[in-house]
Design an enzyme around this catalytic site. Structure first.
Site, PDB file in Angstrom:
ATOM      1  CG  HIS A 398      -2.126  -0.786   1.117  1.00 13.64           C
ATOM      2  ND1 HIS A 398      -3.291  -0.290   0.584  1.00 13.64           N
ATOM      3  CD2 HIS A 398      -2.367  -2.073   1.424  1.00 13.64           C
ATOM      4  CE1 HIS A 398      -4.207  -1.238   0.596  1.00 13.64           C
ATOM      5  NE2 HIS A 398      -3.673  -2.348   1.097  1.00 13.64           N
ATOM      6  CE  LYS A 589      -6.455  14.121  -0.079  1.00 13.96           C
ATOM      7  NZ  LYS A 589      -6.531  12.858  -0.785  1.00 13.96           N
ATOM      8  NE  ARG A 590      -4.798  10.035   9.983  1.00 21.53           N
ATOM      9  CZ  ARG A 590      -4.652   9.153  10.971  1.00 21.53           C
ATOM     10  NH1 ARG A 590      -5.575   8.239  11.185  1.00 21.53           N
ATOM     11  NH2 ARG A 590      -3.607   9.194  11.780  1.00 21.53           N
ATOM     12  CE  LYS A 595      -3.091  10.850   2.839  1.00 24.35           C
ATOM     13  NZ  LYS A 595      -3.931  10.260   1.766  1.00 24.35           N
ATOM     14  CB  THR A 699     -10.096   5.149  -1.955  1.00 30.73           C
ATOM     15  OG1 THR A 699      -9.830   5.476  -0.587  1.00 30.73           O
ATOM     16  CG2 THR A 699      -9.374   3.873  -2.329  1.00 30.73           C
ATOM     17  CE  LYS A 703     -13.900   6.946   0.042  1.00 31.18           C
ATOM     18  NZ  LYS A 703     -13.277   7.335   1.325  1.00 31.18           N
TER      19      LYS A 703
HETATM   20  C1  PLP Z   1     -12.002   7.448   1.638  1.00 36.73           C
HETATM   21  C2  PLP Z   1     -11.556   7.842   2.998  1.00 36.73           C
HETATM   22  C3  PLP Z   1     -10.189   8.044   3.254  1.00 36.73           C
HETATM   23  C4  PLP Z   1      -9.132   7.922   2.187  1.00 36.73           C
HETATM   24  O1  PLP Z   1      -8.964   9.182   1.571  1.00 36.73           O
HETATM   25  P1  PLP Z   1      -7.702   9.500   0.643  1.00 36.73           P
HETATM   26  O2  PLP Z   1      -8.035  10.840   0.088  1.00 36.73           O
HETATM   27  O3  PLP Z   1      -7.666   8.453  -0.409  1.00 36.73           O
HETATM   28  O4  PLP Z   1      -6.516   9.509   1.514  1.00 36.73           O
HETATM   29  C5  PLP Z   1      -9.817   8.424   4.524  1.00 36.73           C
HETATM   30  N1  PLP Z   1     -10.725   8.594   5.500  1.00 36.73           N
HETATM   31  C6  PLP Z   1     -12.034   8.425   5.291  1.00 36.73           C
HETATM   32  C7  PLP Z   1     -12.990   8.653   6.408  1.00 36.73           C
HETATM   33  C8  PLP Z   1     -12.498   8.033   4.043  1.00 36.73           C
HETATM   34  O5  PLP Z   1     -13.816   7.833   3.850  1.00 36.73           O
END
Ligand code: PLP
Length: 854
Positions: A398, A589-590, A595, A699, A703
């Site tokens: 990952h 995101k985190r 990032k 991911t 979305k």
């Molecule tokens: C989808 C999701 C992530 C992943 O987000 P990235 O932008 O791909 O890092 C992290 N936290 C939550 C709550 C999510 O739904």
């Protein structure tokens, strides 16, 4: 504890003989003749009246209250149990059907499952939403109020855990035989709060109001051993064997969760493990005489499943974490062998019965565990055990960040899992022989590839162990898999090119479109009919409607409704008053340096500085609201300072009359799945701005695109594939690509050169550095600013100008609402590829080779 006492519990609980065996074992030992014995007694009726009765029965007999005296939590728990009843009927049927005709199955091993709320998903899967809504109305209850009473199970950090949750959803929807295995953390990911702009973590006691979705089996104990030493002995046949005399043991208690497929009658299992002290453990400490101390120290064993480690992408080599990993994997493999397989199982057939998918390196200790069982319990010689084991695992990597590649010190492994360490040495020995055979004379390569590393201390490289033992190794997006092959694991891909493959991640359209965006879902169904929710490629049929003016107007209406909804959510949840009519620009995101949340922040400060300095006429600025959502690992200093900086900038910008109606920053605390479901459908612009080559897939990006946001992004992770699918005209690309990044870094990157040569950048940084956003306190921003200027590991300054230019293109594009809507619709129509159903199809066809359906 002494060794002799510890061994008392080394035998499986089932054979202890002080409780009837049918309490522990299901199946032939307990076969009552009653005609109703083998299935669910009945399926609860799919009618409003039927639902009302089930609900009231749960309320009265489950919660022990009449409707008239029930609390909101009583009602929520009764509703959850009612819906669970409908699921259970399907779950028992699925299990019975699978038992009659057993096929090879997937054991999905993941230390994290970021599930999100269960109620809505279960209602949707059983097609009960309308029935439940009406039934509750008849009881004078608002379904939405009960939805909001649910505390989401946050048993994961971010993308990796959410991916696991999407995958098991898809496998149930595809009727694929799978059990998800993981840990039932008593405390999930912490709840984030802000105090004076700084992150303060609050424990997430998610079970405190009851756990209506889980079915515990306290009688099905799995013994798990730790510590001690190993001994050699000679068997009757004269062959030398090894015995592991453990130092201490715990028990794994099984908790089942149901994973419903989408309206297909299938319900799969997620099995999470909780640690409990053994009775031998109890006896020993109680005999020592101090009763209260004994009760207290019982929690030692139970600590193993107490809390999720909140580090995302930067694992700490903590002993308890290794205990967690071994604990859940040992429970899961034991459970598979002893509880899901027939008692006369021939372990040589294992590869036809199971494939364990390793979600990152966290479950990799399962490899020596299976070897141990095959050699020490099933009495196979090493070679035979190794041949079997090598067919039973597949590994998903990952990351590309070196600091995220897990290693465990040999000394810790020897102390905690001495037998496993021996087995790892044996595996390494035969593996390195293979390397020497394939590349004679290349001892440097042998050292690079070894499972044991020497620097900075002797340690086990879990990614190497996983790669050596697995049938397939996959990255999670095309670019990532390429970089794995070419860089991170290049020695391995040279040796076994056919072992490496790509499976691009996906997200479940059930949760992230159908459930989270009912307005868009209705528009889609009205336009192309039903059936797309479990066949997302059908979104292609929307493509022609991008040219349809009426459809575009409806599409904008959906976005407007979703913006109204998030406005209400943020007001209720966070007291934030979102301005209306803005471009909604979202980065959730985190919080991680790679990032690059700071790049987004620099953009906002640049826009702000332009206006207040008089350089830019405020009237020409596109009104823009930026929403941040991000948790930082509690020990990650730079990430926490960045959170403070975002909050500081937000406070000043949001209260400066010179930019009122133009710029706004919202940073709701505690970004989680529930917030994601509300926020993403409202977004116009999706921020995916990691440094190229660092985000394995992402991911969140998928979305957003599926919900009709346009992406501004780098050539990184799955952004690459999103852009290919939606087309360059419908994506805002900026920044260096991965080869350019590598080149600049090889040349020697100098962030100050960018600072000095770019006036707007300099002014933005200077404004922050002056203390403008921190009441004149320059010290408070020095960590972030100092790093940007003198380190900037992720090249924020190098990509700054390109990002600013791309944002100007965003504003120009947004000015033409018809063209923007066209692009947004094409984003929806062309990203059906990112359904996790497609990801699962790829795993099934190319890695697992399992059958779907019965
Ligand atoms: C989808 C999701 C992530 C992943 O987000 P990235 O932008 O791909 O890092 C992290 N936290 C939550 C709550 C999510 O739904």
């Amino acid at each position: 504890m002494t060794e002799s006492q510890a061994v008392i519990s080394a035998q499986p609980a089932a054979s202890r003989g002080d409780t009837p065996s049918y309490l522990h074992e299901r199946g032939p030992s307990f076969a009552p003749k009653h005609p109703l014995a083998s299935g669910p007694v009945s399926t609860p009726p799919h009618t409003v009246d039927g639902f009302v009765k089930e609900f009231l029965r749960e309320l009265n007999y489950g919660q022990g209250v009449p409707l008239s005296r029930s609390s909101l939590n009583d009602q929520y728990l009764a509703l959850a149990r009612t819906v669970r009843g409908y699921l259970t009927a399907r779950w028992l049927q699925t299990a019975t059907r699978r038992r009659q005709k057993p096929h090879k199955m997937v054991g999905y091993l993941s230390a994290e499952y970021l599930l999100g709320r269960q109620l809505d998903n279960a209602l949707l899967a059983t097609d009960l939403t309308a029935i439940a809504d009406e039934a509750l109305k008849q009881c004078g209850i608002d379904l939405d109020a009960l939805r909001q009473a649910e505390i989401e199970p946050g048993l994961g950090n971010g993308g990796l855990g959410r991916l696991a949750a999407c995958f098991i959803d898809s496998l149930a929807t595809m009727d694929a035989p799978c059990v998800g295995y993981g840990l039932r953390y008593e405390y999930g990911i912490f709840k984030q709060t802000f105090v004076d702009g700084r992150q303060v973590e609050v424990p997430d006691n998610w079970l405190s109001m009851g756990g209506p979705w889980e079915i515990p089996h306290p009688e099905m104990e799995v013994p798990v051993h730790f510590g001690g030493h190993t001994e050699r002995y000679v068997g009757e046949d004269g062959r030398e064997r090894t015995r592991w005399i453990s130092g201490w043991d715990v028990l794994g208690i099984r908790y089942n969760y149901m994973v419903p497929g989408y309206q297909n009658g299938v319900v799969n299992t997620l099995r999470l493990w909780r640690a409990r002290a053994t009775r031998a453990f109890d006896l020993h400490i109680f005999n020592a005489g101090d009763y209260a101390e004994a009760v207290r120290s019982q929690t030692f064993a139970e600590n193993i499943s107490k809390v999720l480690y909140p580090e995302d992408s930067t694992p700490q080599g903590k002993e308890l974490r290794l205990q967690q990993q071994y604990f859940f994997v040992a429970c899961s493999i034991y459970d598979f062998l002893k509880h899901t397989q027939p008692t006369d199982l021939d372990v040589r057939d294992l590869p036809e019965r199971i494939i364990f998918q390793l979600n990152d390196t966290h479950p990799v200790i399962g490899i020596p565990e299976l070897m141990r069982l095959l050699m020490d319990d099933y009495d196979l010689p090493f070679d035979e055990a190794w041949a079997i084991t090598r067919q039973c695992f597949a590994y998903t990597c990952h990351t590309l960040l070196p600091e995220a590649l897990e290693v465990w010190s040999v000394s810790l492994m020897e102390r905690l899992l001495p037998r496993h360490m021996e087995i790892i040495y044996m595996i390494n020995e035969v593996f390195l022989e293979e390397v020497r055979e394939a590349f004679p004379g290349d001892e440097l390569r042998v050292r690079r590839m070894s499972i044991i590393g020497d620097h900075p201390e002797r340690s086990v490289r879990m990614a190497h162990l996983a790669t050596v033992a697995s049938v397939k190794v996959n990255g999670v997006a095309e670019l990532h898999s390429q970089l794995l092959r070419d860089k991170v694991l290049s020695d391995f891909s040279e040796m076994w090119p056919e072992k490496f493959t790509n499976v691009t991640n996906g997200v479940t359209p059930r949760r992230f479109v159908r459930q989270s965006n009912p307005n868009l879902s209705k528009l889609i169904t009205d336009t192309i009919g039903v059936g797309w929710v479990a066949n997302l490629d059908r979104l292609r049929e929307l493509e022609v409607y991008a040219e349809d003016e009426e459809f575009r107007a409806k599409f904008r209406e959906v976005k407007a409704l979703n913006k109204e909804r998030i406005t209400a959510v943020l007001k209720r949840r966070d007291g934030i008053e979102l301005p209306q009519g803005h471009l909604l620009d979202v980065m959730v995101k985190r919080l991680h340096e790679y990032k690059r949340q700071t790049l987004k922040l620099l953009h906002m400060v640049t826009l702000y500085e332009g206006i207040i300095s008089g350089e830019v006429d405020a009237a020409t600025v596109t009104p823009r609201t930026v929403v941040f959502g991000a948790k930082a690992a509690p020990g990650y200093r730079m990430a926490k300072e960045t959170i403070f900086l975002i909050n500081s900038v937000a406070k000043v910008i949001n209260n400066d009359p010179r930019v009122e109606g133009k710029l706004f920053i919202a940073f709701p605390a505690n970004y989680n799945v529930t917030l994601a479901e509300r926020l993403i459908p409202a977004a116009d612009l999706s921020e995916q701005i990691s440094l190229a080559g660092k985000e394995a897939s992402g991911t969140g990006n998928m979305k957003f695109a599926l919900n009709g946001a346009l992406t501004i992004g780098t050539d990184d992770g799955a952004n690459v594939e999103i852009r290919q699918l939606v087309g360059d005209d419908n994506f805002f690309l900026f920044g260096m690509d991965e080869p350019a990044v590598a080149e600049l870094q090889a040349k020697g990157y100098q962030p100050t050169a960018y600072y000095e040569s770019n006036e707007r950048l300099r002014r933005a940084i200077n404004l922050i550095d002056s203390g403008h956003f921190t009441d004149g306190n320059r010290e408070a921003v020095s960590t972030v600013i100092g790093d940007l200027l003198y380190n900037d590991r992720f090249l924020v300054l190098a990509d700054y100008q390109s990002y600013i230019d791309a944002q100007a293109k965003v504003e120009a594009a947004y000015a033409d609402q018809e063209a923007w809507s066209r692009s947004a619709i094409l984003n929806v129509a062309r990203t059906g590829f990112f359904s996790s159903d497609r990801s699962m199809r790829d795993y099934i066809d190319r890695i697992w080779h399992i059958k779907t359906g019965s």
